[in-house]
Design an enzyme around this catalytic site. Structure first.
Site, short mmCIF file in Angstrom:
data_model
loop_
_atom_site.label_atom_id
_atom_site.label_comp_id
_atom_site.label_asym_id
_atom_site.label_seq_id
_atom_site.Cartn_x
_atom_site.Cartn_y
_atom_site.Cartn_z
N VAL A 139 0.84 -1.21 0.00
CA VAL A 139 0.00 0.00 0.00
C VAL A 139 0.87 1.26 0.00
O VAL A 139 0.70 2.16 -0.84
CB VAL A 139 -0.96 -0.01 1.21
N GLY A 162 -0.58 -22.79 -3.02
CA GLY A 162 -1.95 -22.78 -3.56
C GLY A 162 -2.33 -21.40 -4.07
O GLY A 162 -2.93 -21.26 -5.15
N ASP A 192 5.67 -22.88 6.03
CA ASP A 192 6.30 -24.14 5.59
C ASP A 192 7.64 -23.89 4.88
O ASP A 192 8.46 -24.81 4.79
CB ASP A 192 5.36 -24.89 4.64
N ARG A 241 12.83 -36.75 31.15
CA ARG A 241 11.96 -37.45 30.20
C ARG A 241 12.36 -37.18 28.76
O ARG A 241 13.06 -36.21 28.47
CB ARG A 241 10.53 -36.92 30.33
N GLY A 298 18.51 -27.75 19.22
CA GLY A 298 19.40 -28.78 19.75
C GLY A 298 18.72 -30.13 19.95
O GLY A 298 18.99 -30.84 20.92
N ARG A 312 25.61 -42.42 28.17
CA ARG A 312 26.62 -41.45 28.62
C ARG A 312 26.01 -40.40 29.58
O ARG A 312 26.52 -39.30 29.73
CB ARG A 312 27.36 -40.82 27.45
N ARG A 329 1.22 -20.37 13.79
CA ARG A 329 0.79 -19.52 12.69
C ARG A 329 0.50 -18.08 13.12
O ARG A 329 0.17 -17.24 12.27
CB ARG A 329 -0.46 -20.11 12.04
O1 F6P Z 1 0.65 -24.29 4.92
C1 F6P Z 1 0.69 -23.76 6.20
C2 F6P Z 1 0.09 -24.69 7.20
O2 F6P Z 1 0.17 -24.09 8.47
C3 F6P Z 1 0.71 -26.08 7.24
O3 F6P Z 1 1.93 -26.12 7.93
C4 F6P Z 1 -0.40 -26.87 7.91
O4 F6P Z 1 -0.33 -28.22 7.55
C5 F6P Z 1 -1.63 -26.23 7.33
O5 F6P Z 1 -1.27 -24.93 6.93
C6 F6P Z 1 -2.78 -26.14 8.30
O6 F6P Z 1 -3.87 -25.66 7.59
P1 F6P Z 1 -5.28 -25.36 8.25
O7 F6P Z 1 -5.09 -24.19 9.16
O8 F6P Z 1 -6.16 -25.06 7.10
O9 F6P Z 1 -5.64 -26.59 9.01
#
Ligand code: F6P
Length: 304
Positions: free
Chosen positions: A9, A89, A112, A147, A170, A196, A237
């Site tokens: 923008v 997509g 991803d 654990r 790590g 170890r 996310r």
């Molecule tokens: O492509 C991003 C992503 O977060 C992937 O890592 C995950 O598999 C997918 O989207 C999850 O998608 P949704 O939120 O539609 O379930």
């Protein structure tokens, strides 16, 4: 995505263009749900996760009729070009729109990081830092309770997020779809560590390599280690974008405006090293991003 919208923008208006935002991704293109974007409309979003325009996985856009309706909106309003911010997509959708005569420039955005022709896509670094925050916290309880922990991360069919999280966190083992799961190797590593004197372990599994719960069950069955599972899920996310993501988004958003101004027909902007580049979208979509074997092997060496 918000810092990228802001950059599109602000740079667009600076260059003398009028910028219109479509709400809810391709759904907004189909329904014509649009908003005029002013300089002020993108104020106070640079630090916010998500997208102020909202987004959606549009099933209607997957059909020829949906694409035709989206293109008709764009042609009816006489747009000069379309900037699409999203993952694989979204870019395939953008390609379909370009095939109908609308110029497009894409900004790669996906945690991803599976998009070729760019070292990084937007959201990856922020998601990675969120995962590391989780790994650090899980590590505290892993060390206290002695654990083994399996942490499942996103990434769809690819292991880029898992690899980056595994080496930076790590982890003892990193399980990714590109390599496949070798439970004997996972258990050997745990046993070697145990011999170890190691009393806790972290295993990172990419969702595309298998379920964290299955992996944990197999560890219990094979070697009897008490194992807990954390599936980080959609927390990966969200959240305030990292400094790196904000900077990259600002540069990519501006580069997308430049790409259209320079006459691109169907392009994707990407970063290579420190440099911003513009690629032909069909080329990008025809490439499969290479998995970084060198870093994967290094992670295994460092977790010995
Ligand atoms: O492509 C991003 C992503 O977060 C992937 O890592 C995950 O598999 C997918 O989207 C999850 O998608 P949704 O939120 O539609 O379930």
């Amino acid at each position: 995505m918000n810092p990228a919208i802001r950059a599109v923008v602000r740079k667009g208006i600076y260059d003398g263009h009028q910028i219109i935002g479509f709400k809810r991704g391709f759904n907004g293109l189909i329904s014509g749900e649009m908003v005029s974007m002013s300089l002020g409309s993108v104020a106070d979003i640079i630090h916010r996760g998500g997208t102020m325009l909202h987004t959606a996985r549009s099933s209607k856009f997957m059909t020829p009729e949906g694409i035709a309706e989206a293109v008709s909106t764009l042609k009816g309003e006489r747009f000069d070009g379309l900037i699409v911010i999203g993952g694989d997509g979204s870019m395939r959708g953008a390609r379909a729109i370009a095939d109908q005569g609308i110029r497009v420039a894409c900004v790669p955005a996906s945690i991803d990081n599976d998009i070729s022709c760019t070292d990084m896509s937007l959201g990856f670094d922020t998601a990675l830092n969120t995962i590391l925050d989780g790994v650090n916290k899980v590590r505290d309880t892993a060390t206290s309770h002695e654990r083994t922990f399996v942490i499942e991360v996103m990434g769809r069919e690819r292991g880029f997020l898992a690899l980056a999280a595994g080496i930076a966190g790590g982890a003892e083992s990193i399980l990714v779809p590109e390599i496949g799961v070798d439970m004997n190797d996972v258990c050997d590593r745990l046993l070697r560590g145990h011999r170890r004197g190691k009393t806790h372990s972290i295993i990172i599994v990419a969702e595309g390599a298998g379920s964290g719960f299955d992996i944990a069950q197999q560890i219990r069955d094979k070697i009897g280690f008490e194992t807990r599972v954390t599936v980080l899920g959609h927390v990966q996310r969200g959240g305030t974008p990292s400094a790196l993501d904000r900077t990259l988004a600002s540069r990519m958003g501006a580069a997308a405006i430049d790409a259209l101004a320079e006459g691109a027909v169907a392009a994707m902007v990407g970063v290579e090293g420190q440099r911003m580049k513009s690629w032909d979208l069909s080329h990008v979509l025809s490439q499969k991003k290479e998995f970084d074997m060198e870093t994967y092997e290094l992670a295994a060496i460092l977790a010995i």
